[in-house]
Enzyme design. Structure first.
Site: not given
Length: 359
Positions: A172, A175, A177
């Site tokens: 990931h 977004h 993070y």
């Protein structure tokens, strides 16, 4: 309909080109997904590929209230029930690994403790905690040693995901993070080997990807980006295109299975420029997954134009567990109840009926 055609790699074959996008549902207790989560994913095993929700690699990476984890044996055993249930239905499932970095609150972290980030720069806004909405505090900047240990935690989580039976792992890097916080000059003010130049700011990501490849194999590894999204209080930056021009050839050389782009324009961000997607198609040889407000019709047109290999759907999968069959039969989609997206038990999770019940 190309959307419903199978697609093969040298590792596995997907039953169609429909991807269930990773969506946090926040039903975990102490980071452990319960049996309802296994039911939820097995109901949606008709997707060509399920990418399971953001799952914390460590206790200090949880960020959000009731987010699941993959850092202890109880969690591994619980996720094994999920993967078994999906495999019994003939599905394929990856796990998206997350460390939220500065996005979160100590009240959401098991045992408390500070938020960790590349640099001590707080995110704007508040976040839900057990005590209600709270402003996000200034995170603690990690030392170089702590960054190297954080890479190790990502790799241990990858090992745990494979032990839990997942077919692959999605890194990931979207977004805003932790990984994107390293990529971005607004949140990365470091002066060590993990900060400064484009090469240094992306070192954290590439070391995680390479380590995950060493564990799972390149064709069981994907990565998610949300370029130009300016999400979670990160602004656009001048070197964003240059950053991706640096990363795409390296990821292509690593031979990872896919790059997954999350377009946030339906949430008010700028759309991903078409020339960027075209450039990625030229430079990356494996699968490209596009996500962001697609319908069956727009997805089919995108595939027919060869602008992507697979299309990811998020919210439609919440309220339509049989989404591929609804597309196949041109059946109307059921609306979702937003009040149960991130809270509640079975309601809004496993109680949406399939098409054959509605007919």
């Amino acid at each position: 309909m190309k959307l419903l055609e199978p697609v093969a790699s040298n590792t596995f074959t997907l039953n169609n080109r429909i991807v269930m996008a990773p969506m946090s549902r926040r039903r975990a207790t102490n980071g452990v997904p319960d049996d309802m989560v296994a039911t939820y994913y097995s109901q949606r095993a008709g997707a060509g590929l399920i990418i399971a929700e953001s799952t914390a690699i460590s206790p200090n990476g949880v960020g959000y209230y009731r987010l699941p984890g993959i850092y202890n044996n109880e969690q591994i055993a619980a996720w094994k029930k999920v993967t078994d249930a999906v495999h019994e239905k003939g599905g394929t499932i990856f796990l998206q690994l997350l460390h939220s970095g500065r996005i979160g609150h100590p009240l959401n972290l098991p045992g408390g403790g500070p938020l960790l980030a590349p640099s001590a720069i707080a995110a704007n806004g508040s976040i839900t905690t057990v005590q209600g909405p709270m402003p996000m505090p200034v995170p603690e900047a990690m030392s170089t040693t702590a960054v190297e240990e954080m890479i190790g935690l990502h790799l241990k989580a990858a090992e745990n995901a494979i032990a839990a039976g997942f077919d692959g792992i999605e890194v990931h890097a979207a977004h805003c993070y932790l990984i994107e916080q390293f990529m971005h000059p607004h949140t990365n003010r470091r002066t060590d080997k993990y900060g400064g130049s484009i090469e240094n700011r992306n070192r954290f990501l590439l070391e995680i990807v390479q380590g995950t490849i060493d564990i799972a194999g390149a064709h069981r590894v994907g990565i998610r980006f949300s370029p130009f999204a300016a999400h979670n209080s990160l602004p656009l930056y001048d070197e964003e295109i240059a950053t991706h021009l640096y990363l795409i050839p390296k990821l292509n050389q690593m031979d990872i299975r896919y790059i997954h782009l999350s377009d946030q324009s339906t949430n008010g961000s700028l759309p991903i420029p078409s020339n960027y997607i075209g450039l990625l198609r030229q430079q990356f040889k494996n699968w490209l997954i596009l996500a962001g407000g697609f319908t069956a019709d727009s997805a089919e047109k995108t595939l027919q134009r060869n602008e992507a290999d697979l299309i990811a759907f998020g919210r439609p999968f919440i309220s339509n567990p049989d989404l591929p069959e609804r597309f196949r039969h041109q059946h109307p989609l059921a609306p979702g109840d937003k009040s149960t997206f991130y809270q509640g038990g079975a309601a809004g999770l496993i109680d949406y009926p399939c098409m054959n019940i509605l007919q």
